[in-house]
Design a protein around this motif. Structure first.
Motif, short mmCIF file in Angstrom:
data_model
loop_
_atom_site.label_atom_id
_atom_site.label_comp_id
_atom_site.label_asym_id
_atom_site.label_seq_id
_atom_site.Cartn_x
_atom_site.Cartn_y
_atom_site.Cartn_z
N UNK A 100 -4.70 15.11 -7.20
CA UNK A 100 -4.09 16.26 -6.35
C UNK A 100 -4.88 16.55 -4.94
N UNK A 101 -6.04 16.50 -5.07
CA UNK A 101 -7.09 16.50 -3.82
C UNK A 101 -6.64 15.50 -2.84
N UNK A 102 -6.69 14.34 -3.27
CA UNK A 102 -6.38 13.15 -2.49
C UNK A 102 -4.90 13.19 -1.85
N UNK A 103 -3.90 13.59 -2.65
CA UNK A 103 -2.67 13.65 -2.25
C UNK A 103 -2.41 14.68 -1.13
N UNK A 104 -3.23 15.96 -1.29
CA UNK A 104 -3.18 16.91 -0.26
C UNK A 104 -3.64 16.36 0.90
N UNK A 105 -4.88 15.83 0.84
CA UNK A 105 -5.42 15.44 1.97
C UNK A 105 -4.60 14.39 2.96
N UNK B 148 0.81 -1.26 -0.02
CA UNK B 148 0.03 -0.01 -0.02
C UNK B 148 0.90 1.26 -0.11
N UNK B 149 0.60 2.08 -1.07
CA UNK B 149 1.89 3.29 -1.22
C UNK B 149 0.88 4.40 -1.06
N UNK C 220 3.42 -1.42 4.05
CA UNK C 220 2.83 0.01 3.97
C UNK C 220 4.29 0.80 3.29
N UNK C 221 4.05 1.83 2.44
CA UNK C 221 5.36 2.32 1.64
C UNK C 221 4.92 3.71 1.63
N UNK C 222 5.48 4.88 2.27
CA UNK C 222 5.47 6.12 2.23
C UNK C 222 5.80 6.69 0.90
N UNK C 223 5.21 7.33 0.13
CA UNK C 223 5.62 8.00 -1.39
C UNK C 223 5.55 9.28 -1.25
N UNK C 224 6.35 9.79 -2.25
CA UNK C 224 6.23 11.24 -2.53
C UNK C 224 4.97 11.81 -3.23
N UNK D 40 3.85 8.95 8.95
CA UNK D 40 3.72 8.33 9.96
C UNK D 40 2.05 8.86 10.31
N UNK D 41 1.50 9.45 9.70
CA UNK D 41 0.27 9.83 10.20
C UNK D 41 -0.62 9.10 10.78
#
Length: 258
Positions: free
Chosen positions: A216-221, A131-132, A193-197, A137-138
């Motif tokens: 973009x909206x999802x990425x911001x949230x 899951x990327x 779980x993978x944290x991505x840019x 760490x939110x």
């Protein structure tokens, strides 16, 4: 009562329809189009569960609300989002239309759905084993869609929720790494779980067919979660139902991970 359930085959809508008598399901599958008033079929409707399935540049729910009330609806329950009461939010106009409708109304502000892992935008990553997301760490107090549906059904069928805005969360904030570990243990599979840019996430989502503006909206949230926003616990489930919300562990245990 005849209750019209918008998004009646979706994550919350189908669960709401299962909980109320005389539910009329409105979905693309039976020809309903929120952008086409000729498809609305509002005769005899006394209450409506309102969902905007696709965020549009031009809000569609305000006109639908006006038509539903004119046709005789006397109770509205809106599935909205946190901070949607602020100008500039995609659902701001919908909230204002509901508040100013002149009939009984209830607004739901759910946090991120637990079901996003099982039947939503993150389910493919769970199936693929990685899951990327750009969430770092939110931590999130994921809310179970079963709880959302319980609150919505109560608001649609009883008289105790008029004028309420319910902020809906689970009982504790869970990190994405912990959430994935819990699912991995339940399924017996290796899932990471993978944290991505954020930009990499946007490109991934558009490759899946998600419109770039929505990506973009999802990425911001999700990036907000990295910064620690969105982790606050709220009491909406308990206020509405007089019981605590379901835990993420309960969600994992009660899900068929196929």
């Amino acid at each position: 009562m005849s209750i019209l359930v918008l998004g009646g085959t979706g994550k919350t809508g189908r669960r709401v329809a299962q909980r109320v008598d005389n539910a009329r399901i409105a979905s693309r599958a039976n020809g309903f189009d929120l952008g086409d008033p000729s498809s609305w079929a509002l005769d005899g409707v006394t209450a409506v569960y309102l969902v905007e399935p696709d965020l549009q540049t031009e809000p569609r729910l305000p006109r639908f609300v006006a038509e539903a009330v004119a046709a005789g609806a006397r109770r509205l329950v809106l599935l909205s989002a946190p901070r949607a009461g602020e100008e500039g939010h995609p659902l701001y106009a919908a909230e204002q239309a509901v508040r100013e409708s002149g009939v009984d109304w209830t607004i739901l502000h759910p946090n991120w759905f637990a079901q996003n892992f099982s039947e939503g935008p993150w389910a493919q990553g769970i199936r693929d084993g990685v899951l990327s997301l750009p969430a770092g760490d939110g931590r999130v107090p994921f809310v179970d869609a079963e709880d959302i549906a319980d609150v919505a059904a109560a608001a649609l069928t009883t008289d105790h929720h008029d004028g309420e805005v319910y902020e809906l969360t689970g009982p504790r904030a869970v990190g994405f790494g912990e959430a994935v570990d819990l699912i991995a243990r339940a399924t017996g599979r290796k899932i990471d779980y993978e944290d991505v840019d954020p930009e990499a996430f946007i490109e991934q989502q558009t490759a899946y067919g998600v419109p770039r503006t929505v990506a973009r909206l999802l990425a911001g949230l999700l990036d907000d979660l990295r910064e620690g926003r969105g982790a606050d616990l709220e009491d909406g489930v308990e206020r509405a139902l007089h019981r605590p919300p379901r835990s993420f562990e309960d969600f994992v245990a009660g899900t068929s991970w196929t």
